[in-house]
Motif scaffolding. Structure first.
Motif, PDB file in Angstrom:
ATOM      1  N   LEU A  21      67.202  55.554 -12.094  1.00  0.00           N
ATOM      2  CA  LEU A  21      68.449  55.187 -11.423  1.00  0.00           C
ATOM      3  C   LEU A  21      68.194  54.868  -9.953  1.00  0.00           C
ATOM      4  CD1 LEU A  21      71.455  54.811 -11.907  1.00  0.00           C
ATOM      5  CD2 LEU A  21      71.786  57.238 -11.394  1.00  0.00           C
ATOM      6  N   LEU A  22      67.366  55.653  -9.307  1.00  0.00           N
ATOM      7  CA  LEU A  22      67.016  55.370  -7.910  1.00  0.00           C
ATOM      8  C   LEU A  22      66.279  54.042  -7.776  1.00  0.00           C
ATOM      9  CD1 LEU A  22      65.925  58.906  -6.648  1.00  0.00           C
ATOM     10  CD2 LEU A  22      67.891  57.572  -5.863  1.00  0.00           C
ATOM     11  N   ARG A  23      65.383  53.748  -8.711  1.00  0.00           N
ATOM     12  CA  ARG A  23      64.666  52.465  -8.670  1.00  0.00           C
ATOM     13  C   ARG A  23      65.632  51.306  -8.879  1.00  0.00           C
ATOM     14  NH1 ARG A  23      60.830  55.833 -11.208  1.00  0.00           N
ATOM     15  NH2 ARG A  23      61.531  55.327 -13.306  1.00  0.00           N
ATOM     16  N   ASP A  24      66.620  51.508  -9.756  1.00  0.00           N
ATOM     17  CA  ASP A  24      67.622  50.459  -9.983  1.00  0.00           C
ATOM     18  C   ASP A  24      68.467  50.215  -8.734  1.00  0.00           C
ATOM     19  OD1 ASP A  24      66.757  50.166 -12.591  1.00  0.00           O
ATOM     20  OD2 ASP A  24      68.283  51.518 -13.424  1.00  0.00           O
ATOM     21  N   VAL A  25      68.816  51.301  -8.048  1.00  0.00           N
ATOM     22  CA  VAL A  25      69.594  51.158  -6.809  1.00  0.00           C
ATOM     23  C   VAL A  25      68.840  50.300  -5.814  1.00  0.00           C
ATOM     24  CG1 VAL A  25      70.445  52.398  -4.784  1.00  0.00           C
ATOM     25  CG2 VAL A  25      70.902  53.290  -7.076  1.00  0.00           C
TER      26      VAL A  25
END
Length: 559
Positions: free
Chosen positions: A272-276
């Motif tokens: 999720l952090l990488r997607d952000v």
């Protein structure tokens, strides 16, 4: 209550609404009598802002514009009503991982005047059968990767149309031969648009009937007045579209605002952090546990694009709220919602947000704390949360309607307290209050104390039957990597907790797990921690770590 003449040919859902006297009192937001939420979210947004704006993004980097989305939606709507024989009012099951195509299918069902029944890709045959039966589902659009369990459910007469597999009978193959424009069915604002089933954390799931106007109401209350998105926002998050938290936050809210959403299946907090960072996400929807797990990883990722972070699904500990603000400068928008009311109805943002509280009633909603007699209790006194507004509980032919709605108010099953400033704070689920030696102990308060310890990654507190005290407090914990699961850790945690809360509230037993059991939507399954034999044991499940975690240590003693 008088309803507008229905546009449904199949009137099953209207015929199975609760009697009018069992409805909650609903606030009228002034929507017209004829309203199709699919057309409002898509066609009306294009009319306001144009077709060239990005609408959905996927994991491959593909971007669908609003115009491209409408063309796909309209072709699928033609397939539904032409090739598949779906009539207005028919129930259409939607099943698959979170993708733009699944969202397009939902919008097509709306425009076709049918009723969407969204389920989770992780649900098993017996769970799917338990939903399809009461809803009398006739058709299903299913991602080709997850058709097996749906077929194995053995739903009589169910016609399953796969998508994503290629071939002339695949939904996309059929859609390719259909026109690119579809005139939405002129549904009544109070025609049922979707049946959302509760996640079943406490027993048999309940089907919640929501109207076309309800879909717009959640966007025009919580989203427009608390979240306040802009057309340039990019939404993303962990909840699946089969969960109303995800359907609202990742489809309804961005489309109503003319914004875009990144739609991809849940890959854990790290992903999720990488997607952000990759997609420059500005509005994030996820659960408290994910925020806590992401905290130590923030420095490794560029999250500067974030401006709104929404938390719901379970209690948000004050410690997590404060830690997130220190790390990012952003105040998490906490909120409580319910499948019965479709989305969030108490929340607060920006300068109105206060750690440790859920917030204030969302504009358009009223809330109060009541006693067993249904009358409001004084501020500062715990009681049952009662809510009413433009959305409310209407179960599908379920006797539990009388339990949830009383005197026109929705009783959510949560114990809350309101302070003198009107802020509502979560205490516990009404059926999760632990009564030990005459003391009422709220599990979330004990969890919050434990989560302040740096070695604790996750915490869940339940009561265990005890002959002497009635119940004793049992803490189920996931420790951070590398922390030993021995007596020294137990002792340290209990001493730490005693310094934070009254000793009688401290856990008498501490159980270590690899992961806590959660539903596919991320809600904690406390009944599994209690154990059928009352021991407070039981296996653990997936959550944000590997599925199938096992209990590896138990220690306890007198407080």
């Amino acid at each position: 209550m008088d309803l507008t003449p229905s546009a449904h040919t199949d009137t099953f859902t209207r015929d199975h609404l609760p009697p009018a006297g069992q409805w909650p009192r609903l606030t009228d937001l002034g929507y017209p009598a004829r309203l199709n939420c699919g057309a409002e979210l898509l066609d009306a947004t294009i009319e306001r802002l144009g077709a060239a704006r990005p609408a959905f993004r996927d994991a491959s980097g593909t971007v669908w514009t609003y115009g491209e989305l409408r063309e796909r939606v309209d072709r699928i709507a033609h397939v539904l009503t032409g090739d598949l024989g779906v009539l207005p009012g028919h129930r259409v099951l939607l099943r698959g991982p979170t993708t733009p195509l699944l969202a397009a299918c939902w919008l097509a069902v709306m425009k076709a005047g049918a009723v969407a029944v969204t389920v989770l890709a992780a649900q098993r045959p017996h769970e799917l059968a338990a939903i399809c039966g009461p809803a009398r589902v006739t058709h299903a659009l299913c991602d080709v990767r997850v058709t097996g369990d749906l077929a194995a459910a053995g739903v009589p007469g169910l016609r399953i149309t796969p998508y994503g597999g290629g071939g002339p009978e695949d939904l996309l193959g059929l859609a390719g031969r259909r026109p690119g424009r579809y005139e939405a069915v002129p549904t009544a604002a109070d025609d049922v648009a979707l049946i959302a089933f509760t996640s079943g954390t406490t027993g048999r799931p309940k089907g919640c009937l929501h109207f076309h106007r309800d879909v717009l109401a959640i966007a025009d209350t919580f989203s427009a007045q608390v979240l306040r998105p802009t057309p340039d926002d990019v939404f993303a998050g962990s909840p699946p579209l089969g969960f109303t938290f995800g359907l609202g936050g990742l489809v309804v809210f961005p489309l109503r605002a003319g914004a875009s959403a990144y739609l991809a299946d849940w890959g854990g907090p790290g992903q999720l952090l990488r997607d952000v960072a990759r997609h420059r996400v500005s509005v994030l929807f996820t659960a408290p546990t994910a925020y806590r797990v992401m905290l130590p990883k923030l420095a490794e990722h560029d999250v500067s694009s974030l401006r709104r972070c929404v938390s719901a699904g379970e209690n948000l500990p004050a410690a997590t709220w404060r830690a997130w603000e220190r790390a990012t400068g952003l105040r998490i928008i906490n909120g409580i919602g319910a499948t019965e009311l479709l989305h969030i109805f108490i929340s607060a943002a920006d300068e109105r947000a206060r750690p440790g509280t859920t917030g204030l009633p969302v504009p358009g909603y009223e809330a109060r704390v009541v006693g067993p007699d249904g009358r409001p209790v004084p501020d500062g006194t715990p009681g049952l949360l009662a809510v009413r507004g433009p959305t409310g509980c209407r179960y599908l032919a379920d006797e539990r309607q009388r339990e949830y709605v009383r005197d026109g108010w929705n009783l959510t099953g949560d114990t809350y307290v309101r302070d003198a400033d009107g802020y509502f704070s979560y205490v516990a689920r009404a059926d999760d209050m632990i009564i030990s030696a005459g003391y009422n102990i709220a599990g979330p308060e004990v969890e919050d104390a434990l989560l302040r310890h740096p070695d604790v990654a996750e915490a869940a507190v339940v009561g265990r039957a005890d002959a002497e005290r009635g119940q004793v407090v049992v803490a189920h914990l996931v420790l951070r990597t590398g922390v030993p699961r021995g007596a020294e850790t137990v002792a340290a945690l209990r001493e730490f907790t005693k310094a934070a809360i009254a000793p009688y509230k401290c856990p008498r037993e501490i159980v270590f797990h690899d992961a806590l059991p959660r539903t596919p939507t991320g809600k904690l399954q406390r009944f599994r921690l209690r154990g059928g034999d009352g021991t407070g044991g039981g296996g653990t499940g997936g959550g944000d770590t590997a599925a199938g975690g096992t209990e590896e240590g138990r220690a306890g003693g007198p407080a």
